[in-house]
Motif scaffolding. Structure first.
Motif, mmCIF file in Angstrom:
data_model
loop_
_atom_site.group_PDB
_atom_site.id
_atom_site.type_symbol
_atom_site.label_atom_id
_atom_site.label_comp_id
_atom_site.label_asym_id
_atom_site.label_seq_id
_atom_site.Cartn_x
_atom_site.Cartn_y
_atom_site.Cartn_z
ATOM 1 N N THR A 108 0.732 -1.206 -0.027
ATOM 2 C CA THR A 108 0.078 0.074 -0.122
ATOM 3 C C THR A 108 0.862 1.352 0.175
ATOM 4 O O THR A 108 1.911 1.320 0.758
ATOM 5 C CB THR A 108 -0.868 -0.052 1.187
ATOM 6 O OG1 THR A 108 -1.706 -1.398 1.368
ATOM 7 C CG2 THR A 108 -1.778 1.270 1.317
ATOM 8 N N SER A 165 -4.746 10.753 1.065
ATOM 9 C CA SER A 165 -5.575 11.039 2.230
ATOM 10 C C SER A 165 -6.330 12.377 2.011
ATOM 11 O O SER A 165 -6.039 13.201 1.342
ATOM 12 C CB SER A 165 -4.544 11.174 3.195
ATOM 13 O OG SER A 165 -4.051 12.590 3.250
ATOM 14 N N ALA A 167 -4.749 9.596 7.872
ATOM 15 C CA ALA A 167 -3.951 8.636 7.056
ATOM 16 C C ALA A 167 -2.733 8.131 7.778
ATOM 17 O O ALA A 167 -2.450 6.931 7.428
ATOM 18 C CB ALA A 167 -3.386 9.536 5.982
ATOM 19 N N ILE A 214 0.385 5.338 0.735
ATOM 20 C CA ILE A 214 -0.552 6.311 1.121
ATOM 21 C C ILE A 214 -0.086 7.660 0.729
ATOM 22 O O ILE A 214 1.269 7.940 0.827
ATOM 23 C CB ILE A 214 -0.704 6.341 2.572
ATOM 24 C CG1 ILE A 214 -1.315 4.863 2.803
ATOM 25 C CG2 ILE A 214 -1.646 7.293 3.109
ATOM 26 C CD1 ILE A 214 -1.760 4.627 4.420
ATOM 27 N N ALA A 233 -1.805 4.187 8.231
ATOM 28 C CA ALA A 233 -0.275 3.687 7.875
ATOM 29 C C ALA A 233 0.392 2.615 9.017
ATOM 30 O O ALA A 233 0.723 1.544 9.060
ATOM 31 C CB ALA A 233 0.594 4.572 7.477
#
Lengths: 116, 108, 94
Positions: free
Chosen positions: A3, A115, A20, A5, A24
């Motif tokens: 992933t 985000s 966000a 972000i 994480a």
């Protein structure tokens, strides 16, 4: 499963960025591969010597410095945004890599999420 | 002893005012949890207080607490069984409460 | 203190469209007061118009680690910010 972000919002403006960061950290807690990319005004998250006593918020710089400890894989800062905001490796948080071509990065993860 | 009264704590036992923390206060909070603090506890408490001063946050969850301890003090201490034995219940929550830190945000 | 024609109070980051609009609207004799995310502008080359006095809220500048960038900016606290609003003939809150 990996992933990325992306944080493109300035620090302290809204709670979206902190959420966000929570996301994480939660992914990292379950040993999921997660990295952060800072673009636009978001690169200002990475600036050293944030002194937040006057605004009664926790220092984003200090919160963010826990990312490697929790197992966040990498932190990238978009080169053009760093140049715009006068950020260099010297005045940014330790462990940040400068990404010359951040749009390439977006394609390298199985899931990329912005985000805010 | 009137001067050793436990400072105000919230409904989950966390200090209302972090500045009121002292090692004596830690011992009192621990005693209320039936924990008698030894050297092994103090090592973790000290770790947590340094962690907070560097990062302005408690480790947000139990898993991240274990990870952070492992990173700082090695695998012997950074494992959930060891920390569970020292700080029963939810170790991150119990340890942060005793160390005078805010409640970990993601611990239910 | 010299009177301010229009005081522009901006709290949006430089990327925000309203920030761009604000910069375009500045006239000689105006003053710009940066608060919250808008203080990030002092790290860029966006706000170096010699005809405009730039003020920034000190607490917001310090929080973002920008004190080194503030040489051309007047840092103000909350009471000084109130004084500025009193000096201005007009105020635009962006």
């Amino acid at each position: 499963m990996s992933t990325l972000i992306v944080i493109d919002q300035p620090p302290y403006g809204t709670w979206a960025g902190r959420e966000a960061l929570d996301m994480a950290f939660s992914l990292a807690a379950f040993d999921q591969s997660v990295s952060l990319l800072f673009t636009g005004a978001g690169v200002n998250w990475l600036r050293k010597s944030q002194k937040t006593d006057g605004i009664e918020q926790k220092s984003i710089e200090k919160n963010l410095s826990a990312a490697p400890i929790f197992g966040v894989k990498a932190m990238f800062a978009e080169a053009s945004a760093c140049a715009r905001y006068g950020l260099t490796i010297e005045n940014m948080l330790a462990g940040v890599a400068i990404a010359e071509n951040s749009s390439n990065l977006l394609h390298q993860y199985s899931h990329t999420a912005f985000s805010g | 002893m009137a001067d050793l009264e436990t400072p105000a704590r919230n409904n989950e036992g966390f200090l209302e005012n972090a500045h009121e923390w002292t090692p004596e206060v830690a011992s009192m909070i621990a005693e209320a949890d039936q924990i008698s603090l030894g050297e092994k506890h103090w090592e973790i408490i000290e770790f947590l207080r340094i962690f907070y001063s560097k990062h302005e946050m408690s480790p947000p969850s139990n898993r991240l607490f274990v990870k952070a301890v492992k990173e700082a003090l090695g695998e012997d201490r950074g494992n959930s069984i060891y920390l569970m034995q020292l700080f029963p219940g939810t170790p991150a929550k119990t340890a942060c409460r005793i160390a005078g830190l805010p409640r970990p945000t993601n611990c239910l | 203190m010299k009177p301010i024609a229009t005081l522009h109070i901006l709290n949006k980051a430089p990327e925000h469209s309203r920030s761009v609009e604000c910069m375009r609207s500045l006239r000689a004799g105006d003053a710009l007061l940066l608060t919250e995310s808008a203080v990030l502008a002092i790290a860029t080359t966006d706000v170096h118009d010699p005809n405009t006095t730039v003020y920034a809220l000190k607490a917001d500048v310090l929080a973002r680690g920008l004190d080194d960038c503030a040489s051309e900016t007047h840092l103000v606290d909350f009471p000084a910010m109130v004084d500025l609003t009193a000096q201005a003939q007009n105020i635009i809150s962006w």
